[in-house]
Write a protein that holds these residues in place. Structure first.
Motif, PDB file in Angstrom:
ATOM      1  N   ALA A 126      10.854   1.290 -76.720  1.00 33.96           N
ATOM      2  CA  ALA A 126      11.217   2.257 -77.819  1.00 33.96           C
ATOM      3  C   ALA A 126      11.140   1.428 -79.093  1.00 33.96           C
ATOM      4  CB  ALA A 126      12.855   2.238 -77.595  1.00 33.96           C
ATOM      5  N   GLU A 127      11.132   0.177 -79.166  1.00 31.67           N
ATOM      6  CA  GLU A 127      11.095  -0.631 -80.339  1.00 31.67           C
ATOM      7  C   GLU A 127       9.640  -0.515 -80.779  1.00 31.67           C
ATOM      8  OE1 GLU A 127      12.073  -4.550 -79.409  1.00 31.67           O
ATOM      9  OE2 GLU A 127      14.246  -4.177 -79.817  1.00 31.67           O
ATOM     10  N   GLY A 128       8.733  -0.584 -79.816  1.00 29.51           N
ATOM     11  CA  GLY A 128       7.415  -0.111 -80.449  1.00 29.51           C
ATOM     12  C   GLY A 128       7.092   1.151 -80.902  1.00 29.51           C
ATOM     13  N   ARG A 129       7.782   2.068 -80.294  1.00 28.29           N
ATOM     14  CA  ARG A 129       7.741   3.419 -80.482  1.00 28.29           C
ATOM     15  C   ARG A 129       8.308   3.759 -82.064  1.00 28.29           C
ATOM     16  NH1 ARG A 129       8.522   4.532 -75.127  1.00 28.29           N
ATOM     17  NH2 ARG A 129      10.746   4.805 -75.317  1.00 28.29           N
ATOM     18  N   VAL A 130       9.191   3.052 -82.299  1.00 29.86           N
ATOM     19  CA  VAL A 130      10.163   3.053 -83.586  1.00 29.86           C
ATOM     20  C   VAL A 130       9.188   2.674 -84.758  1.00 29.86           C
ATOM     21  CG1 VAL A 130      11.696   2.290 -85.070  1.00 29.86           C
ATOM     22  CG2 VAL A 130      12.534   3.314 -82.706  1.00 29.86           C
ATOM     23  N   GLN A 131       8.317   1.435 -84.364  1.00 30.02           N
ATOM     24  CA  GLN A 131       7.628   0.734 -85.395  1.00 30.02           C
ATOM     25  C   GLN A 131       6.252   1.724 -85.588  1.00 30.02           C
ATOM     26  OE1 GLN A 131       6.464  -3.119 -83.801  1.00 30.02           O
ATOM     27  NE2 GLN A 131       8.422  -3.653 -84.353  1.00 30.02           N
ATOM     28  N   SER A 132       5.653   2.521 -84.509  1.00 32.94           N
ATOM     29  CA  SER A 132       4.613   3.404 -84.656  1.00 32.94           C
ATOM     30  C   SER A 132       5.027   4.626 -85.416  1.00 32.94           C
ATOM     31  CB  SER A 132       4.332   3.952 -83.124  1.00 32.94           C
ATOM     32  OG  SER A 132       3.333   4.897 -83.250  1.00 32.94           O
ATOM     33  N   ARG A 133       6.246   5.208 -85.370  1.00 38.04           N
ATOM     34  CA  ARG A 133       6.628   6.094 -86.106  1.00 38.04           C
ATOM     35  C   ARG A 133       6.915   6.165 -87.565  1.00 38.04           C
ATOM     36  NH1 ARG A 133       5.092   7.572 -82.111  1.00 38.04           N
ATOM     37  NH2 ARG A 133       6.054   9.313 -80.476  1.00 38.04           N
ATOM     38  N   ASP A 134       7.227   4.726 -87.922  1.00 41.10           N
ATOM     39  CA  ASP A 134       7.257   4.121 -89.223  1.00 41.10           C
ATOM     40  C   ASP A 134       6.124   4.213 -89.891  1.00 41.10           C
ATOM     41  OD1 ASP A 134      10.069   3.833 -89.004  1.00 41.10           O
ATOM     42  OD2 ASP A 134       9.929   1.691 -88.606  1.00 41.10           O
ATOM     43  N   ALA A 135       5.010   3.716 -88.961  1.00 38.17           N
ATOM     44  CA  ALA A 135       3.571   3.847 -89.747  1.00 38.17           C
ATOM     45  C   ALA A 135       3.154   5.358 -89.959  1.00 38.17           C
ATOM     46  CB  ALA A 135       2.634   3.378 -88.842  1.00 38.17           C
ATOM     47  N   GLU A 136       3.756   6.434 -88.948  1.00 38.50           N
ATOM     48  CA  GLU A 136       3.192   7.945 -89.286  1.00 38.50           C
ATOM     49  C   GLU A 136       3.908   8.274 -90.501  1.00 38.50           C
ATOM     50  OE1 GLU A 136       4.241   9.848 -85.602  1.00 38.50           O
ATOM     51  OE2 GLU A 136       2.881   8.890 -84.578  1.00 38.50           O
ATOM     52  N   ILE A 137       5.102   7.720 -90.888  1.00 38.77           N
ATOM     53  CA  ILE A 137       5.821   8.194 -91.895  1.00 38.77           C
ATOM     54  C   ILE A 137       5.031   7.755 -93.357  1.00 38.77           C
ATOM     55  CG2 ILE A 137       7.926   7.824 -93.364  1.00 38.77           C
ATOM     56  CD1 ILE A 137       9.457   7.915 -90.756  1.00 38.77           C
ATOM     57  N   VAL A 138       4.561   6.497 -93.062  1.00 35.19           N
ATOM     58  CA  VAL A 138       3.740   6.235 -94.432  1.00 35.19           C
ATOM     59  C   VAL A 138       2.479   6.759 -94.415  1.00 35.19           C
ATOM     60  CG1 VAL A 138       2.323   4.134 -95.077  1.00 35.19           C
ATOM     61  CG2 VAL A 138       4.892   3.629 -94.020  1.00 35.19           C
ATOM     62  N   GLN A 139       1.749   7.153 -93.250  1.00 37.35           N
ATOM     63  CA  GLN A 139       0.715   8.050 -93.514  1.00 37.35           C
ATOM     64  C   GLN A 139       1.052   9.368 -93.952  1.00 37.35           C
ATOM     65  OE1 GLN A 139      -0.933   8.014 -89.328  1.00 37.35           O
ATOM     66  NE2 GLN A 139      -1.615   5.930 -89.659  1.00 37.35           N
ATOM     67  N   ALA A 140       2.002   9.871 -93.418  1.00 41.55           N
ATOM     68  CA  ALA A 140       2.393  11.371 -93.932  1.00 41.55           C
ATOM     69  C   ALA A 140       2.867  11.308 -95.512  1.00 41.55           C
ATOM     70  CB  ALA A 140       3.498  11.881 -93.008  1.00 41.55           C
ATOM     71  N   GLN A 141       3.261  10.221 -95.813  1.00 37.93           N
ATOM     72  CA  GLN A 141       3.777  10.068 -97.247  1.00 37.93           C
ATOM     73  C   GLN A 141       2.417   9.865 -98.148  1.00 37.93           C
ATOM     74  OE1 GLN A 141       6.424   6.812 -97.221  1.00 37.93           O
ATOM     75  NE2 GLN A 141       8.249   8.223 -96.937  1.00 37.93           N
ATOM     76  N   ALA A 142       1.492   9.158 -97.506  1.00 39.82           N
ATOM     77  CA  ALA A 142       0.059   9.118 -98.412  1.00 39.82           C
ATOM     78  C   ALA A 142      -0.628  10.538 -98.511  1.00 39.82           C
ATOM     79  CB  ALA A 142      -0.601   8.126 -97.570  1.00 39.82           C
ATOM     80  N   ARG A 143      -0.332  11.229 -97.397  1.00 40.91           N
ATOM     81  CA  ARG A 143      -1.216  12.735 -97.341  1.00 40.91           C
ATOM     82  C   ARG A 143      -0.407  13.288 -98.315  1.00 40.91           C
ATOM     83  NH1 ARG A 143      -1.842  11.381 -91.765  1.00 40.91           N
ATOM     84  NH2 ARG A 143       0.188  12.545 -91.107  1.00 40.91           N
ATOM     85  N   LEU A 144       0.904  13.179 -98.156  1.00 45.74           N
ATOM     86  CA  LEU A 144       1.646  14.303 -99.294  1.00 45.74           C
ATOM     87  C   LEU A 144       1.293  13.892-100.948  1.00 45.74           C
ATOM     88  CD1 LEU A 144       3.925  16.074 -99.979  1.00 45.74           C
ATOM     89  CD2 LEU A 144       5.584  14.333 -99.630  1.00 45.74           C
ATOM     90  N   ARG A 145       1.242  12.283-100.950  1.00 43.22           N
ATOM     91  CA  ARG A 145       0.827  12.257-102.484  1.00 43.22           C
ATOM     92  C   ARG A 145      -0.538  12.721-102.861  1.00 43.22           C
ATOM     93  NH1 ARG A 145       3.545   7.399-100.864  1.00 43.22           N
ATOM     94  NH2 ARG A 145       1.386   6.419-100.263  1.00 43.22           N
ATOM     95  N   ASP A 146      -1.550  12.582-101.672  1.00 44.28           N
ATOM     96  CA  ASP A 146      -2.879  13.010-101.939  1.00 44.28           C
ATOM     97  C   ASP A 146      -2.888  14.512-102.112  1.00 44.28           C
ATOM     98  OD1 ASP A 146      -5.870  12.606-101.953  1.00 44.28           O
ATOM     99  OD2 ASP A 146      -5.699  14.087-100.157  1.00 44.28           O
ATOM    100  N   ALA A 147      -2.189  15.505-101.443  1.00 47.19           N
ATOM    101  CA  ALA A 147      -2.012  16.911-101.614  1.00 47.19           C
ATOM    102  C   ALA A 147      -1.360  17.037-103.077  1.00 47.19           C
ATOM    103  CB  ALA A 147      -1.017  17.277-100.534  1.00 47.19           C
ATOM    104  N   GLU A 148      -0.434  16.367-103.345  1.00 43.97           N
ATOM    105  CA  GLU A 148       0.077  16.411-104.835  1.00 43.97           C
ATOM    106  C   GLU A 148      -0.929  16.204-105.786  1.00 43.97           C
ATOM    107  OE1 GLU A 148       3.572  14.101-104.759  1.00 43.97           O
ATOM    108  OE2 GLU A 148       4.935  15.547-103.936  1.00 43.97           O
ATOM    109  N   ALA A 149      -1.692  15.252-105.883  1.00 41.53           N
ATOM    110  CA  ALA A 149      -2.728  14.958-106.797  1.00 41.53           C
ATOM    111  C   ALA A 149      -3.713  15.999-106.802  1.00 41.53           C
ATOM    112  CB  ALA A 149      -3.422  13.719-106.317  1.00 41.53           C
ATOM    113  N   THR A 150      -4.057  16.419-105.550  1.00 40.44           N
ATOM    114  CA  THR A 150      -5.090  17.702-105.393  1.00 40.44           C
ATOM    115  C   THR A 150      -4.327  18.940-106.279  1.00 40.44           C
ATOM    116  OG1 THR A 150      -5.915  16.924-103.463  1.00 40.44           O
ATOM    117  CG2 THR A 150      -6.377  18.990-103.861  1.00 40.44           C
ATOM    118  N   LEU A 151      -3.101  19.183-105.926  1.00 42.36           N
ATOM    119  CA  LEU A 151      -2.528  20.245-106.595  1.00 42.36           C
ATOM    120  C   LEU A 151      -2.277  20.160-107.934  1.00 42.36           C
ATOM    121  CD1 LEU A 151      -0.818  22.909-106.275  1.00 42.36           C
ATOM    122  CD2 LEU A 151       1.512  21.464-106.026  1.00 42.36           C
ATOM    123  N   ASN A 152      -2.233  18.931-108.679  1.00 41.13           N
ATOM    124  CA  ASN A 152      -2.315  18.689-110.001  1.00 41.13           C
ATOM    125  C   ASN A 152      -3.680  19.223-110.464  1.00 41.13           C
ATOM    126  OD1 ASN A 152       0.431  18.104-109.964  1.00 41.13           O
ATOM    127  ND2 ASN A 152       0.040  15.922-109.804  1.00 41.13           N
TER     128      ASN A 152
END
Length: 379
Positions: A126-152
């Motif tokens: 479970a600790e490993g899954r939590v760390q993996s999900r934290d990395a997914e959040i970082v990736q999703a946030q990066a995709r969100l920033r890229d999408a916002e830049a594209t939108l601008n």
């Protein structure tokens, strides 16, 4: 003497028997007086200050042997009147059921230990899954920033073309493409934002799973985990039940009232025999209430048994008095509140401890009659 007359001779002859009778009376009085004195001395030395009763009986704190588990009887190794020592085997019960219960309990313990170890492993996973999900959040946030830049960028391009549409420098197709690109960028940003929220929800679920698994093992070890401890207790109980298939003598004594046979199935708590501790027997002497004024605990007691006769003496001491008379604890107590009441002298049981050495030399049996003499002058 020659000058005595016949009258004098007759008077002397008559006085001789009277003198003899006087002498005999004096001798008899002396003998009686001496006898009274001797009797008084004997009474003072042997009987004064003593109370006695023949309403006395041998007793003992018997041990009732009962099985603690239900099982068929495999062996009976003792018989009535047999003398046994503490720890001797009396009865052996069939151990088949107890062995099966022990095997089941040991299997349950192994399963409990496996579940505990699995829970500990789940915490790490479970600790490993939590760390993996934290990395997914970082990736999703990066995709969100890229999408916002594209939108601008798409918004800037759209506004530029809309500003040039009036001058004819931009065709309608280009404006349509710019608007389409802007809308696509908006959709991409919304999708990226949803991805961030999904990743955050996944992290929350993984964190909850981690906490749930950690709660199962937190502050415990394999030896102290509740489920494992309960399984170990069941194993200990099963081992104890297996040991209880061999019934041993709890005390030294004589087997009495054996009520068990081979092949009989006995239930837990069913009396199978009684052990009478001969060497720790005592006497309950029922003295009249008007005999007990000077009887105290610790006073010496001389006893004789009808079993051995007057040649064998037992020596004991008063250890206590019963809490009530025999009539007070009768199954149907006497009803004295009536008009035809007649006073009856009551008897109070007095417990007398016997000398163990004398009991070993001359064993007594429960219920035998005794004659007890308490020396109230002793301490």
């Amino acid at each position: 003497m020659a000058d005595q007359t016949p009258e004098h001779i007759t008077a002397d002859a008559a006085s001789d028997p009277r003198e003899k009778r006087k002498r005999w009376f004096k001798i008899l009085a002396l003998v009686i007086g001496a006898g009274v004195v001797l009797w008084a001395i004997w009474f003072f030395l042997t009987q004064a200050g003593r109370v006695s009763t023949d309403n006395a009986y041998v007793g003992a704190d018997t041990a009732q042997v009962t099985p603690l588990i239900a099982a068929p009887v495999a062996e009976v190794r003792v018989a009535n009147t047999q003398t046994v020592r503490k720890g001797d085997i009396l009865v052996v019960l069939d151990p088949a059921d107890a062995k099966i219960e022990l095997a089941q309990a040991e299997s349950a313990l192994a399963q409990a230990e496996q579940r505990y170890n699995q829970s500990r492993a789940n915490v790490g996973a479970a600790e490993g899954r939590v760390q993996s999900r934290d990395a997914e959040i970082v990736q999703a946030q990066a995709r969100l920033r890229d999408a916002e830049a594209t939108l601008n960028r798409a918004g800037i391009e759209l506004r530029r073309r809309e500003a040039l549409i009036s001058s004819g420098a931009v065709s309608g197709d280009e404006l349509t493409q710019a608007r389409t690109a802007y809308q696509s960028a908006q959709a991409a940003r919304a999708l990226a934002k949803a991805g961030v929220e999904s990743a955050q929800a996944t992290v929350a679920a993984a964190t909850g799973e981690l906490r749930a698994n950690a709660a199962l093992v937190q502050g415990t070890t394999l030896a102290t985990a509740p489920e494992v401890a309960a399984a170990r207790a069941r194993v200990a109980q099963a081992k104890l039940n297996l040991e209880r298939t061999v019934m041993r003598a709890p005390i030294d004594g004589v087997v009495t009232n054996r009520q068990v046979q081979v092949g009989q199935r006995v239930a837990a708590g069913t009396p199978v025999l009684i052990l009478v501790p001969i060497e720790s027997a005592y006497v309950d002497a029922n003295f009249k209430e008007n005999q007990l004024a000077k009887v105290r605990a610790g006073q010496p007691v001389l006893l004789h048994s009808d079993f051995y006769g007057g040649d064998v003496e037992f020596h004991g001491r008063v250890v206590g008095f019963a809490g009530g008379t025999g009539a007070a604890f009768a199954l149907i107590p006497a009803q004295n509140a009536t008009g035809n009441w007649i006073k009856v002298v009551q008897r109070l049981p007095v417990r007398i401890a016997l000398d163990p050495k004398e009991l070993r030399a001359h064993p007594l049996r429960v219920g035998l009659s005794m004659h007890a003499i308490v020396d109230t002058r002793g301490r």
